[in-house]
Design an enzyme around this catalytic site. Structure first.
Site, PDB file in Angstrom:
ATOM      1  N   THR A  46       0.825  -1.201   0.000  1.00 19.38           N
ATOM      2  CA  THR A  46       0.000   0.000   0.000  1.00 19.38           C
ATOM      3  C   THR A  46       0.860   1.252   0.000  1.00 19.38           C
ATOM      4  O   THR A  46       0.443   2.294  -0.503  1.00 19.38           O
ATOM      5  CB  THR A  46      -0.938  -0.005   1.225  1.00 19.38           C
ATOM      6  N   TYR A 133       6.491 -13.083   2.273  1.00 21.46           N
ATOM      7  CA  TYR A 133       5.237 -12.801   1.566  1.00 21.46           C
ATOM      8  C   TYR A 133       5.103 -13.800   0.429  1.00 21.46           C
ATOM      9  O   TYR A 133       5.865 -13.777  -0.537  1.00 21.46           O
ATOM     10  CB  TYR A 133       5.263 -11.365   1.039  1.00 21.46           C
ATOM     11  N   LYS A 158       2.995 -14.515   5.248  1.00 20.46           N
ATOM     12  CA  LYS A 158       1.841 -13.750   4.764  1.00 20.46           C
ATOM     13  C   LYS A 158       1.413 -14.335   3.423  1.00 20.46           C
ATOM     14  O   LYS A 158       2.199 -14.387   2.475  1.00 20.46           O
ATOM     15  CB  LYS A 158       2.213 -12.272   4.615  1.00 20.46           C
TER      16      LYS A 158
END
Length: 299
Positions: A46, A133, A158
């Site tokens: 983000t 990730y 994640k």
């Protein structure tokens, strides 16, 4: 490392000249912590990690860490080309980050042994705990996560693929390695949409881009989720998240672009997104404004 509360992925604000607006960033981060964030993840997805230089990423982490002031963990993004990832990781450590979120390597796809080496070289260079990730060119098998779980610097996983079967097997494999300190996250776009399923396989945490834009609604959803109030959770899902996801899916990159647009609509001059992302059209911004109003009406 303990994450108690919703996970906050702040945007990276830019000035009219295109440089990072650190005063706005500090305000944005401080507001999120005050709104109840359980962890802050600056310069991640983000926060447009893909568009930041190593020096810019370090400066973002430094400003975020100062704004957090030790109240919750700060996990900085790194990844891409190995040399860049190591430089960014060292910069994050120097800036006071508590850990790293290791995004996928750039362009190439290696073997599982190569992925292990990629993660461990970044961890060793920074000295910080790391969360991997799982998405794109970094998709970790069950056996790979068993091996990484043997490294005490690797503290989390994640998921960004949406394969809940594979994620379930990884959760169990890490538990079998005796790691009861491991953090598991749902990292899909607008993770609120899928989090009920992830909780069922032992992944209780999720990243919330929406929290960066509208923390009161995101926090209401999180409270309903934690409390097991399914009626309230589904009310917020249907009234806010479903239309937001429909708008998000119209244009690639809107998982970031809409968050910045929503902040601008609320009077925070966080600037545009950097290329190759694009801002929403005027018509799309109007629809976003209506979605934000509908979300607040549910409060």
């Amino acid at each position: 490392m303990n994450f108690d509360g919703i996970l906050f992925f702040p945007v990276t604000p830019y000035s009219a000249a295109g440089t990072i607006d650190h005063d706005m960033l500090a305000q944005h981060v401080a507001h999120g912590v005050e709104a109840g964030a359980g962890g802050v993840f600056p310069a991640c997805g983000t926060g447009e990690f893909h568009a930041l230089s190593a020096r810019e990423a370090a400066s973002v982490v430094r400003s975020a860490t100062a704004a957090v002031d030790g109240r919750v963990p700060v996990i900085a993004g790194t990844g891409g080309a190995l040399g860049h990832a190591i430089e960014v990781a060292k910069g994050a450590a120097d800036a006071g980050a508590d850990g790293l979120l290791v995004l996928p390597p750039y362009l190439v796809g290696g073997t599982q042994d190569g992925l292990i080496a990629y993660v461990e070289q970044i961890a060793a260079a920074s000295g910080l705990p790391v969360i991997v990730y799982h998405r794109g060119s970094a998709q970790y098998t069950v056996q790979t996560m068993r091996r990484l779980a043997q490294n005490p610097q690797v503290i989390g996983f994640k998921d960004g693929t949406g394969d809940v079967g594979a994620a379930q097997l990884i959760v169990r494999a890490v538990a079998e390695e005796g790691r009861d300190d491991f953090a598991f996250f749902n990292g899909l776009l607008t993770a609120e949409l899928t989090q009920a399923a992830y909780r069922g396989i032992g992944i209780p945490l999720y990243s919330s881009a929406a929290f960066a834009m509208i923390p009161d609604v995101a926090s209401a959803y999180h409270r309903a989720y934690v409390d097991g109030d399914e009626g309230r959770r589904l009310e917020l899902l249907d009234g806010f998240y479903r239309p937001l996801v429909a708008l998000r899916d119209e244009t690639p990159g809107f998982g970031v672009s809409l968050i910045k647009a929503g902040l601008r609509l609320q009077g925070l001059p966080v600037g545009s997104v950097r290329a190759p992302l694009v801002d929403p059209t005027a018509a799309q911004e109007q629809r976003l404004a209506e979605i934000l109003d509908a979300g607040r009406a549910l409060l």
